[in-house]
Design an enzyme around this catalytic site. Structure first.
Site, PDB file in Angstrom:
ATOM      1  N   GLN A  92      -2.221   3.946  -9.072  1.00 16.34           N
ATOM      2  CA  GLN A  92      -1.518   2.839  -8.721  1.00 16.34           C
ATOM      3  C   GLN A  92      -2.061   1.775  -8.353  1.00 16.34           C
ATOM      4  O   GLN A  92      -2.592   1.851  -7.049  1.00 16.34           O
ATOM      5  CB  GLN A  92      -0.524   3.456  -8.010  1.00 16.34           C
ATOM      6  CG  GLN A  92       0.805   2.372  -7.668  1.00 16.34           C
ATOM      7  CD  GLN A  92       1.618   3.099  -6.592  1.00 16.34           C
ATOM      8  OE1 GLN A  92       1.466   2.863  -5.301  1.00 16.34           O
ATOM      9  NE2 GLN A  92       2.869   3.561  -6.977  1.00 16.34           N
TER      10      GLN A  92
ATOM     11  N   SER B 238      -1.241  -2.118  -4.103  1.00 17.17           N
ATOM     12  CA  SER B 238      -1.644  -2.622  -2.705  1.00 17.17           C
ATOM     13  C   SER B 238      -2.990  -3.527  -2.749  1.00 17.17           C
ATOM     14  O   SER B 238      -3.936  -3.009  -3.175  1.00 17.17           O
ATOM     15  CB  SER B 238      -1.902  -1.734  -1.497  1.00 17.17           C
ATOM     16  OG  SER B 238      -0.439  -0.672  -1.713  1.00 17.17           O
TER      17      SER B 238
ATOM     18  N   SER C  11      -4.749   5.706  -4.424  1.00 18.26           N
ATOM     19  CA  SER C  11      -4.822   7.357  -4.356  1.00 18.26           C
ATOM     20  C   SER C  11      -5.461   7.762  -5.538  1.00 18.26           C
ATOM     21  O   SER C  11      -4.996   7.373  -6.818  1.00 18.26           O
ATOM     22  CB  SER C  11      -3.650   8.036  -4.054  1.00 18.26           C
ATOM     23  OG  SER C  11      -3.100   7.362  -2.936  1.00 18.26           O
TER      24      SER C  11
ATOM     25  N   GLU D 249       8.736   6.574  -6.926  1.00 19.77           N
ATOM     26  CA  GLU D 249       7.818   7.268  -5.682  1.00 19.77           C
ATOM     27  C   GLU D 249       8.665   7.801  -4.304  1.00 19.77           C
ATOM     28  O   GLU D 249       8.449   8.632  -3.955  1.00 19.77           O
ATOM     29  CB  GLU D 249       6.774   6.075  -5.231  1.00 19.77           C
ATOM     30  CG  GLU D 249       5.787   6.932  -4.391  1.00 19.77           C
ATOM     31  CD  GLU D 249       4.703   5.910  -4.100  1.00 19.77           C
ATOM     32  OE1 GLU D 249       4.546   4.670  -4.774  1.00 19.77           O
ATOM     33  OE2 GLU D 249       3.759   6.189  -3.494  1.00 19.77           O
TER      34      GLU D 249
ATOM     35  N   GLU E 184       9.587   0.911   8.345  1.00 17.60           N
ATOM     36  CA  GLU E 184      10.376  -0.594   8.618  1.00 17.60           C
ATOM     37  C   GLU E 184      10.653  -1.016   7.300  1.00 17.60           C
ATOM     38  O   GLU E 184      11.814  -1.376   7.210  1.00 17.60           O
ATOM     39  CB  GLU E 184       9.189  -1.612   9.390  1.00 17.60           C
ATOM     40  CG  GLU E 184       8.865  -1.294  10.894  1.00 17.60           C
ATOM     41  CD  GLU E 184       7.803  -0.130  11.024  1.00 17.60           C
ATOM     42  OE1 GLU E 184       7.228   0.336   9.765  1.00 17.60           O
ATOM     43  OE2 GLU E 184       7.898   0.439  12.102  1.00 17.60           O
TER      44      GLU E 184
HETATM   45  C1  LIG Z   1      -1.584   8.077   1.801  1.00 15.56           C
HETATM   46  C2  LIG Z   1      -1.293   6.672   1.176  1.00 15.56           C
HETATM   47  C3  LIG Z   1      -1.504   6.557  -0.186  1.00 15.56           C
HETATM   48  C4  LIG Z   1      -1.289   5.455  -0.543  1.00 15.56           C
HETATM   49  N1  LIG Z   1      -1.544   5.256  -1.876  1.00 15.56           N
HETATM   50  C5  LIG Z   1      -1.687   4.066  -2.659  1.00 15.56           C
HETATM   51  C6  LIG Z   1      -1.758   3.970  -4.065  1.00 15.56           C
HETATM   52  O1  LIG Z   1      -2.016   4.892  -4.645  1.00 15.56           O
HETATM   53  N2  LIG Z   1      -1.564   2.661  -4.733  1.00 15.56           N
HETATM   54  C7  LIG Z   1      -1.338   1.580  -4.008  1.00 15.56           C
HETATM   55  O2  LIG Z   1      -1.200   0.329  -4.290  1.00 15.56           O
HETATM   56  N3  LIG Z   1      -1.032   1.622  -2.412  1.00 15.56           N
HETATM   57  C8  LIG Z   1      -1.203   2.840  -1.727  1.00 15.56           C
HETATM   58  N4  LIG Z   1      -0.920   3.045  -0.384  1.00 15.56           N
HETATM   59  C9  LIG Z   1      -0.750   1.656   0.242  1.00 15.56           C
HETATM   60  C10 LIG Z   1       0.630   1.663   1.056  1.00 15.56           C
HETATM   61  O3  LIG Z   1       1.452   1.569  -0.063  1.00 15.56           O
HETATM   62  C11 LIG Z   1       0.572   0.741   2.032  1.00 15.56           C
HETATM   63  O4  LIG Z   1      -0.393   0.974   2.957  1.00 15.56           O
HETATM   64  C12 LIG Z   1       1.877   0.217   2.709  1.00 15.56           C
HETATM   65  O5  LIG Z   1       2.582  -0.588   1.423  1.00 15.56           O
HETATM   66  C13 LIG Z   1       1.847  -0.484   3.761  1.00 15.56           C
HETATM   67  O6  LIG Z   1       1.029  -1.493   3.370  1.00 15.56           O
HETATM   68  P1  LIG Z   1      -0.269  -1.776   4.552  1.00 15.56           P
HETATM   69  O7  LIG Z   1      -1.117  -0.646   4.804  1.00 15.56           O
HETATM   70  O8  LIG Z   1      -0.832  -3.220   4.116  1.00 15.56           O
HETATM   71  O9  LIG Z   1       0.462  -2.356   5.895  1.00 15.56           O
HETATM   72  P2  LIG Z   1       1.266  -3.751   6.262  1.00 15.56           P
HETATM   73  O10 LIG Z   1       2.151  -4.023   5.224  1.00 15.56           O
HETATM   74  O11 LIG Z   1       0.119  -4.560   6.823  1.00 15.56           O
HETATM   75  O12 LIG Z   1       2.110  -3.271   7.596  1.00 15.56           O
HETATM   76  C14 LIG Z   1       1.400  -3.071   8.782  1.00 15.56           C
HETATM   77  C15 LIG Z   1       2.788  -2.716   9.640  1.00 15.56           C
HETATM   78  O13 LIG Z   1       3.691  -3.887   9.867  1.00 15.56           O
HETATM   79  C16 LIG Z   1       5.061  -3.459   9.383  1.00 15.56           C
HETATM   80  N5  LIG Z   1       5.753  -4.432   8.572  1.00 15.56           N
HETATM   81  C17 LIG Z   1       5.026  -5.221   7.395  1.00 15.56           C
HETATM   82  N6  LIG Z   1       5.968  -6.158   6.758  1.00 15.56           N
HETATM   83  C18 LIG Z   1       7.265  -5.876   7.698  1.00 15.56           C
HETATM   84  C19 LIG Z   1       8.272  -6.408   7.500  1.00 15.56           C
HETATM   85  N7  LIG Z   1       8.714  -7.372   6.488  1.00 15.56           N
HETATM   86  N8  LIG Z   1       9.666  -6.022   8.365  1.00 15.56           N
HETATM   87  C20 LIG Z   1       9.167  -5.110   9.158  1.00 15.56           C
HETATM   88  N9  LIG Z   1       7.933  -4.601   9.529  1.00 15.56           N
HETATM   89  C21 LIG Z   1       6.938  -5.006   8.583  1.00 15.56           C
HETATM   90  C22 LIG Z   1       4.673  -2.357   8.654  1.00 15.56           C
HETATM   91  O14 LIG Z   1       5.940  -1.383   8.509  1.00 15.56           O
HETATM   92  C23 LIG Z   1       3.636  -1.722   9.447  1.00 15.56           C
HETATM   93  O15 LIG Z   1       3.954  -0.833  10.582  1.00 15.56           O
HETATM   94  C24 LIG Z   1      -1.141   4.238   0.024  1.00 15.56           C
HETATM   95  C25 LIG Z   1      -0.994   4.535   1.574  1.00 15.56           C
HETATM   96  C26 LIG Z   1      -0.959   5.776   2.089  1.00 15.56           C
HETATM   97  C27 LIG Z   1      -0.986   5.824   3.493  1.00 15.56           C
END
Ligand SMILES: Cc1cc2nc3c(=O)[nH]c(=O)nc-3n(C[C@H](O)[C@H](O)[C@H](O)COP(=O)(O)OP(=O)(O)OC[C@H]3O[C@@H](n4cnc5c(N)ncnc54)[C@H](O)[C@@H]3O)c2cc1C
Length: 412
Positions: A154, A157, A189, A272, A396
């Site tokens: 996928q 991100s 992933s 998912e 969140e």
């Molecule tokens: C084990 C694992 C597997 C994954 N696999 C994939 C994959 O295969 N493909 C893929 O595309 N992605 C994947 N991801 C990514 C995952 O979808 C993102 O990490 C997730 O969407 C959060 O994005 P970020 O890490 O950029 O955090 P951010 O979006 O930067 O968030 C940081 C913090 O801010 C908070 N926050 C952000 N926006 C808001 C809001 N509007 N309101 C309140 N709080 C907010 C969040 O809750 C978090 O605590 C994976 C992540 C993990 C941990």
């Protein structure tokens, strides 16, 4: 990505024309799985189990497990258990979802290979493609995906677009019958063993944030794509950064309409979250292990520990019943509703309760691999629960979805 020419399509299993009763189907499933795998042994003690909800593997172990997972999917597919509730024209058996769920329950009782390797391809991407892909694309890729001839990842991100995927900046530019893709994805992933990726890319500049996005099924194995593994705090590297520099994808691999990428990935995310949310049961299983742990540490008589375990079991049961009600009330589209975000949230909340109770029982031993029974396993659970809370949408974001789309509260 294999083209339809390079991947020989398997002969579709011949579905029976009559529908078996659910009990007869379960018996058939038991016979089939038992012919290939032993029954899962009841764990006597938690000593050497791995409680990670996102287990870490060495490269060699991952390769071995991947091969056996793919081989098992092919065996199951060829025997008619590969897509029980899928459409007959795509090799499915056309049975109601209750049969697929019954089959999963049967598989859980046996030592079958880890289905996590194909979960995205099989359980998330295929139903998304059924809803959004053209007939030609469905015809080309559904069978290889369901049969695990092709594994997918996928590509949503980005470094500045995780929770806020509408900010995606990876760009796809039209070039004849193809698109040229430039940008960067992160946390992908399984990217290192996937042959295709469901890509979210910006195809129109200057449009509303989520209006100019389009989804594609892109070949991972091409010169314009570089996959760089990310080292995780748990020690493993199950996900990667993916760099796209002049990567190409045919327009026939577009999933859905131009500019409709947001709708496509919304469907994907719902599947998912539903998959994580319906994994309830893992918390109740761990609660039993927690009781074993407390007994082995002579603290099962501690009222605080008993209360904590009672709370975990109550939350686990309540979540399971609530999730079942959501599934029973699902609409005819088959696409899970936004309420599955609540199921995901309740499961991950309960996993947090479990790891903090294990921490109370183990004390400082929780953070060190002393060689004592289960210490490392509980520590791994705590670390990997954080990954499960984040992947598929953070707590969140889940709360916001529940507030706005389930409870109907106003946007702040
Ligand atoms: C084990 C694992 C597997 C994954 N696999 C994939 C994959 O295969 N493909 C893929 O595309 N992605 C994947 N991801 C990514 C995952 O979808 C993102 O990490 C997730 O969407 C959060 O994005 P970020 O890490 O950029 O955090 P951010 O979006 O930067 O968030 C940081 C913090 O801010 C908070 N926050 C952000 N926006 C808001 C809001 N509007 N309101 C309140 N709080 C907010 C969040 O809750 C978090 O605590 C994976 C992540 C993990 C941990």
């Amino acid at each position: 990505m294999p083209t339809s020419a390079s991947v020989p399509l398997p002969t579709s299993p011949q579905p029976s024309t009559r529908r078996p009763g659910l009990d007869a189907f379960r018996a058939e499933a038991h016979d089939f799985v038992a012919a290939h795998h032993p029954l899962r042994a009841g764990a006597e003690s938690p000593s050497d189990e791995d409680f990670s909800v996102l287990p870490e593997k060495t490269a060699a172990l991952e390769q071995r497990e991947l091969e056996s997972a793919l081989s098992w999917r092919r065996t199951a597919y060829d025997a008619g258990f590969g897509w029980i509730d899928g459409p007959v024209e795509h090799g499915g058996r056309g049975l109601p979802a209750a049969y697929a769920s019954a089959y999963r329950d049967v598989e859980r009782q046996y030592e079958v290979p880890d289905e996590a390797y194909t979960r995205f391809s099989v359980a998330i991407l295929c139903p998304t493609l059924l809803s959004h892909a053209s007939a030609a694309l469905r015809e080309e890729v559904l069978t290889p995906l369901r049969r695990a001839d092709t594994v997918a990842c996928q590509l949503f991100s980005e470094p500045d677009a995780g929770s806020d995927m509408a900010s995606a900046r990876t760009r796809a530019t039209r070039d004849g019958d193809s698109w040229v893709v430039d940008g960067q994805k992160v946390w992908t992933s399984g990217a290192h063993y996937s042959r295709v990726g469901l890509l979210l890319a910006r195809t129109e500049l200057g449009t509303r944030r989520n209006a100019g996005l389009t989804a594609f099924l892109i070949d991972m194995d091409q010169p314009g794509i570089e996959v760089r593994p990310i080292r995780q705090l748990t020690g493993g590297s199950s996900f990667s950064e993916v760099f796209l520099d002049g990567a190409r994808v045919l327009d026939t691999r577009r999933v859905g309409d131009l500019g409709a990428g947001w709708q496509v990935i919304s469907t994907t995310m719902r599947y998912e979250r539903a998959i994580i949310g319906t994994d309830g049961g893992v918390d109740l299983l761990l609660a039993r292990r927690l009781v074993d742990l407390a007994r082995s540490r002579d603290c099962w008589d501690d009222p605080g520990i008993r209360d904590a375990v009672g709370e975990i079991v109550a939350h686990g049961r309540a979540a399971a019943l609530m999730t079942q009600r959501f599934l029973d009330q699902a609409d005819d589209s088959g696409i899970p509703g936004p309420e599955m975000s609540l199921s995901k949230l309740m499961l991950t909340d309960n996993l947090l309760r479990i790891s903090s109770t294990a921490q109370r029982v183990l004390g400082t031993g929780f953070a060190t691999d002393s060689g004592e029974a289960a210490t490392y396993a509980w520590h791994q659970l705590a670390l990997t629960t954080e990954g499960l809370r984040t992947g598929g949408g953070t707590d969140e974001i889940m709360r916001t979805i529940v507030a706005q789309r389930v409870l109907g509260l106003p946007r702040s």
